[in-house]
Each structure stands twice: as structure tokens, then as C-alpha cells.
Design an enzyme around this catalytic site. Structure first.
Site, mmCIF file in Angstrom:
data_model
loop_
_atom_site.group_PDB
_atom_site.id
_atom_site.type_symbol
_atom_site.label_atom_id
_atom_site.label_comp_id
_atom_site.label_asym_id
_atom_site.label_seq_id
_atom_site.Cartn_x
_atom_site.Cartn_y
_atom_site.Cartn_z
ATOM 1 N N ASP A 175 0.846 -1.191 0.000
ATOM 2 C CA ASP A 175 0.000 0.000 0.000
ATOM 3 C C ASP A 175 0.895 1.259 0.000
ATOM 4 O OD1 ASP A 175 -2.960 0.913 0.504
ATOM 5 O OD2 ASP A 175 -1.789 2.006 1.997
ATOM 6 N N ASP A 301 -8.530 -6.867 -5.390
ATOM 7 C CA ASP A 301 -8.262 -5.676 -4.576
ATOM 8 C C ASP A 301 -9.309 -4.600 -4.834
ATOM 9 O OD1 ASP A 301 -7.103 -3.422 -3.317
ATOM 10 O OD2 ASP A 301 -5.096 -4.222 -3.663
ATOM 11 N N HIS A 329 -6.797 -6.751 -0.998
ATOM 12 C CA HIS A 329 -5.755 -5.749 -0.752
ATOM 13 C C HIS A 329 -4.799 -6.170 0.362
ATOM 14 C CE1 HIS A 329 -3.891 -1.848 -1.000
ATOM 15 N NE2 HIS A 329 -4.106 -1.606 0.283
#
Length: 352
Positions: A175, A301, A329
Site C-alpha cells: 500500500d 483488490d 488488498h
């Protein structure tokens, strides 16, 4: 994955079993009042039990994580076989085993045992480094008063700066951790053997994380609904952090992850400092470009869509791209074994 030194400490838990206090019902004239009191007592008791259960889940999860870390420190990293499809630059795909998660889902998707994953032919001495540094994504760490990207990544930079002259590590960013490892690659290219972006922001020179997310702003309703801006300096000033609505976390970040992991993550998530998200990176081919990059895609995701991941890959192609099928994710929850195997597999890729 930004603050490397963020530590989670389990809160002390009163493990005595919650008990129901029964009202004295000997007086028949007070039956209605007694029943009402009992109901209120049961409600309070059930709330207390739920609080204890949630705290125990968090304490047990943290204890299990600490045990795993100690085992790895004692035994060293274990190499694993190929587990996920290689997408770039070779178009030929290797099928990902259905049992890529650490949790069995059905009779046709059994749990893989550790001995099934170990590749006995690979020696750790053959690797340039077996030292992984994991950089968590936005909201997965603890911090306060972060006002710049350099401040956000300071723990990582301090760590890299203290490495021995001939020591290298493999950085893994998830991320917003992708932005962090990019910053580190520009600052300490000689200390980084490989950089692995896992469902991460992989930016180009002059781009900010906000610029990247803006590309999918019109198509990601979940992200827009989940975001809550925080104004620590007052609403007449720019926002200082972004929080995520707890009711939206499962659909946004953990849509393929087990319920217990989602519950633990939901109580552990923290607001994301806003200033580092706005900061544009300065990346050069001589430094950032000299580090070998790899990307791991997560096709299920809902936070960083497959389309956005593809866009980042096409804008700045890494050495190779892998895909963990069925991963959301947070592949460390939804497909932990497949992710683990891929990380070790990438560590074994020799220099060309």
C-alpha cells in the site's frame, strides 16, 4: 507499512469469566422489577464478555505473531517453491495452487503443510541476502504528528543507515509502504538488494501518492465512502489525516480475508497522516532506477484496483510482475502462504 518502529502491545486483560448477577426474586411482589434488573444485568454481562473476547483475540494474535518472529530468528528464513503466476516479462503463467492460503476452505482446497512448501535444493548461502524488511501500508501502524514523508520514513532510513557497509536487505512495501520504499531506494540504493511492491503505490518521478489514487477516484465508490478526513488544526486548515470508516473496512481492504483477521485489523487500524500522501517523490535513474523492482498484483483488490495496478506497472515497468490469485488488498490475510512463497521465490532470482 510506513512506520517501521510502530509496536503493538497487548492491553492487560481481565481473564476472569464474566458472571451474571441474579436479582433476589424471593419477593414475589417485585417480580417485574427483578426481571427488568436481570435483563439489564445480562446485557451488561454480554457486553463485558464480548469486550473480553475481543481483547483476548487481539492478545492471542499478537502472541502468535511474536512466536513466529522468534522461530524465524532462531531457524532462519525457509525457502519455498513457486506458488503464483509470473506475468511480466514472460507471458507464460505458472498456475497458483488452490491451497495458497494458510486456511483450508474445502476438501478440494486443503491446507498445505510446511514440509510441502520447503525446497530442499535451495541453500541460503546462494542468496545475495535473506534479510527482509516489511513496510506496512497506511493505517496499519502507530504514529502521531507526522507532517512530511521524510519524517514518516525516518525509522526505515535510520535502519538502512546503520547497516554494515557490505550488508543488503530486501524491502517489501504494501500500500503506502510502496511510496516509503521508493523514498528509501533513492536515499540508500546500495543497501537494497531488491524492492518488492505488494498491492502498493509504485510511483514515477514527480508523482505523489494522492496523484496515483486520483486516477481511480471516479471509479472507486468504496474508497470514497470509507474515507473520513480529520482536521486536527481546525476545518479552516487542510486535513491532517485520513481515517477509514470501520463498517467499510471489510469490503475495501479485506473482502477475501478470514473474519477473525478482519476483526483484529479493524481494532488495530489507525488514521493515515495526510501530508506524506501529498508529497511528490524525486526519483532518479541513477539511484532509484538502479534497484531491482518486482510487483505482486492482487486481482481481488478493492482499494488499489487491478486497473490502477496495471497502470502503475505500465508507467514504470519493474523487472518482473507476479499475481496472487484470489488475493484482496491484504494478501497477508487472504493468501498468506502464497505471498510468503512468492517473497522467498523473488529473493532467489539471480542477477541478470
Amino acid at each position: 507499512m510506513g512506520n517501521l518502529c510502530g509496536c503493538l502491545a497487548p492491553k492487560p486483560v481481565n481473564k476472569r469469566k464474566a458472571t451474571k448477577r441474579l436479582a433476589n426474586a424471593s419477593n414475589t411482589a417485585a417480580t417485574v422489577s427483578s426481571n427488568s434488573s436481570n435483563r439489564w444485568t445480562r446485557i451488561r454481562s454480554s457486553r463485558k464478555e464480548k469486550f473480553v473476547d475481543d481483547a483476548l483475540i487481539q492478545e492471542q494474535a499478537l502472541a502468535a505473531a511474536a512466536t513466529i518472529i522468534l522461530q524465524h530468528q532462531h531457524n532462519g528464513s525457509l525457502p519455498f517453491d513457486r506458488s503464483a503466476s509470473l506475468r511480466y516479462p514472460n507471458s507464460k503463467k505458472n498456475q497458483l495452487p488452490r491451497s495458497s492460503s494458510s486456511r483450508a476452505r474445502s476438501l478440494t482446497d486443503p491446507l498445505l503443510q510446511p514440509q510441502q512448501l520447503v525446497n530442499q535444493d535451495i541453500k541460503l548461502d546462494d542468496l545475495e541476502t535473506s534479510h527482509f524488511v516489511l513496510i506496512h501500508g497506511g493505517g496499519f501502524g502507530a504514529w502521531c504528528c507526522i507532517t512530511s514523508l521524510s519524517q514518516y520514513v525516518k525509522p526505515l532510513n535510520d535502519f538502512l543507515g546503520k547497516l554494515a557497509e557490505d550488508e543488503k536487505v530486501i524491502l517489501v512495501g504494501h500500500d503506502f509502504g510502496g511510496t516509503c520504499i521508493s523514498h528509501a531506494m533513492e536515499s540508500f540504493p546500495s543497501k537494497i538488494s531488491k524492492a518488492i511492491f505488494v498491492a502498493a503505490a509504485m510511483l514515477t518521478n514527480g508523482q505523489s501518492t494522492l496523484d496515483m489514487f486520483t486516477k481511480q477516484a471516479g471509479s472507486n465508490d468504496l474508497m470514497r465512502q470509507a474515507q473520513k478526513f480529520l482536521y486536527a488544526n481546525g476545518k479552516d486548515h487542510p486535513p491532517t489525516a485520513i481515517d477509514l470508516d470501520k463498517s467499510s473496512l471489510r469490503d475495501l481492504l479485506f473482502n477475501q480475508s478470514p473474519a477473525k483477521d478482519v476483526a483484529l485489523a479493524s481494532v488495530s487500524m489507525r488514521p493515515i497522516p495526510f501530508a506524506p500522501v501529498l508529497e511528490k517523490l524525486s526519483l532518479t535513474d541513477m539511484k532509484y532506477g538502479s534497484v531491482r523492482r518486482f510487483y505482486i498484483e492482487t486481482p481481488e483488490d478493492n482499494a488499489i484496483s487491478s486497473t490502477l495496478q496495471e497502470s502503475m506497472i505500465n508507467s514504470s515497468p519493474p523487472e518482473q510482475v507476479f499475481r496472487v490469485k484470489g488475493a484482496d488488498h491484504s494478501p497477508f490475510f487472504s493468501k498468506p502462504q502464497a505471498l510468503h512463497k512468492l517473497l522467498v521465490e523473488i529473493s532467489k532470482i539471480p542477477s541478470t
